[in-house]
Design an enzyme around this catalytic site. Structure first.
Site, PDB file in Angstrom:
ATOM      1  N   GLY A   1       0.823  -1.199   0.000  1.00 15.14           N
ATOM      2  CA  GLY A   1       0.000   0.000   0.000  1.00 15.14           C
ATOM      3  C   GLY A   1       0.861   1.254   0.000  1.00 15.14           C
ATOM      4  CB  CYS A   2       0.188   4.650  -1.230  1.00 12.65           C
ATOM      5  SG  CYS A   2      -1.532   4.827  -0.694  1.00 12.65           S
ATOM      6  CE1 TYR A   3      -1.745   8.311   3.899  1.00 18.45           C
ATOM      7  CE2 TYR A   3      -3.544   6.771   3.525  1.00 18.45           C
ATOM      8  CZ  TYR A   3      -3.082   8.066   3.632  1.00 18.45           C
ATOM      9  OH  TYR A   3      -3.949   9.124   3.486  1.00 18.45           O
ATOM     10  N   PRO A   4       1.692   2.466   3.762  1.00 16.62           N
ATOM     11  CG  PRO A   4       0.659   0.372   4.009  1.00 16.62           C
ATOM     12  CD  PRO A   4       0.464   1.722   3.376  1.00 16.62           C
ATOM     13  CB  THR A   5       5.349   2.453   0.305  1.00 21.00           C
ATOM     14  OG1 THR A   5       4.748   1.299  -0.311  1.00 21.00           O
ATOM     15  CG2 THR A   5       6.701   2.710  -0.344  1.00 21.00           C
TER      16      THR A   5
END
Length: 344
Positions: free
Chosen positions: A147-151
């Site tokens: 996911g984008c936030y997790p990255t």
């Protein structure tokens, strides 16, 4: 030329994949699919592709049949059966959604309201954060694109966790995203009059990326990590910036932490550590596959503050997916991704 295809080509992630893949020197985009626009040329949906490609959105089966690499850019719960068919036909499947990001089915059911439809596939998939799992990705044909936030959060914390420098509870992740992260479907909170001239958190304490972040950070630390994660919507199209607060186990020297980060990421082509005193900004990374990280201490020097920023549509989605494809196919990791953020 390796033939690639996109299932879900008319969503924002699918369109970004197509934009980048059309310029990739070693692949050919051979097929697209879209339920909403089946039978239409992609240039009728996005005029940016006019005279760039005449591809028509066909069925999912058409993509699986024609392509060596299949990107599934779909809402959660729709990729598992497609991945099964792809793997059975010796194809590579890179899932841009959430279906393979969590290893625990109970967590998936709790946060996404579904059980695994193909549980055996989850033993074969690899979490596609290249900076963490590059060696595993090389030999895998089913990738869970992060996911984008997790990255942003995972890249921001990995050196500290790998070196056991911070406490594993009480980590605060305060993240802000452009509205493309919500997808192309219409919703009131991303409607222009609702989003423009404002700034607010959403899904406070209950965002679906929380278990993904905690699971991956726990792998990095080899111990259970707990976080408080709060996302916010910015009135911009693209970009994510995460400000992460964590407590060191012992007294720290920021210059030593900086050297640690530079050394840790020296062979990771898309992660850039800013000199001390500078602050990472979405402007640094927009339209690139880069992650910029800046490092700080609070005034008491008892808390490390990490600022991590990416373009949510590229390093947070399509670019990272292509980075994973490059690794699997034995291409240079940066192939087709040498993108430089605009200077203004």
């Amino acid at each position: 030329m390796v033939k690639v295809g996109i299932i879900g080509a008319t969503g924002y992630v699918g369109a970004e994949l197509l934009r980048l893949l059309l310029s990739h020197p070693k692949v050919e985009v051979a097929a697209l699919s879209s339920v909403s626009f089946e039978g239409q040329e992609i240039s009728n949906v996005y005029k940016t592709f006019l005279n760039k490609t005449n591809l028509i959105c066909n069925s999912m089966d058409d993509v699986v049949e024609k392509c060596d690499v299949i990107f599934t850019a779909l809402p959660h719960g729709l990729s598992e059966d497609i991945a099964k068919k792809a793997i059975e036909n010796n194809k590579i499947c890179i899932d841009m959604g959430a279906d393979f990001r969590l290893s625990n089915e109970d967590d998936y059911e709790k946060w996404y309201g579904k059980k695994f439809s193909q549980p055996e596939l989850h033993t074969k998939s690899v979490y596609g954060l290249p900076e963490l799992n590059k060696e595993k990705i090389k030999n895998c044909s089913l990738i869970a694109n992060p996911g984008c936030y997790p990255t942003t959060i995972e890249l921001g914390l990995m050196p500290l966790l790998k070196n056991s420098l911070i406490k594993l509870d009480g980590i605060i992740c305060d993240s802000k995203s452009g509205t493309t992260g919500a997808g192309r479907s219409l919703a009131l909170n991303t409607h222009f009059p609702e989003e423009n001239e404002t700034f607010a958190p959403y899904k406070v304490g209950a965002h679906r990326h929380t278990p993904e972040i905690e699971e991956t950070l726990s792998v990095m630390a080899n111990d259970k990590v707990s976080i408080t994660f709060t996302p916010h919507l910015l009135p911009i199209n693209r970009g994510i910036l995460s400000t992460i607060y964590c407590t060191p186990k012992n007294k720290v020297n920021l210059e030593e932490i900086y050297k640690l980060y530079v050394e840790f990421y020296k062979d990771k082509p898309f992660v850039n550590i800013l000199p001390l005193g500078e602050i990472a900004s979405i402007k640094n990374v927009r339209l690139s596959n880069d992650c910029y990280i800046s490092l700080h201490l609070n005034h008491r020097e008892d808390q490390i503050i990490v600022v991590s920023t990416i373009d949510n549509m590229i390093k947070g989605a399509a670019g990272q997916g292509i980075q994973n494809m490059n690794i699997i196919l034995g291409f240079d990791e940066t192939e087709g991704l040498n993108l430089i953020a605009p200077a203004f």
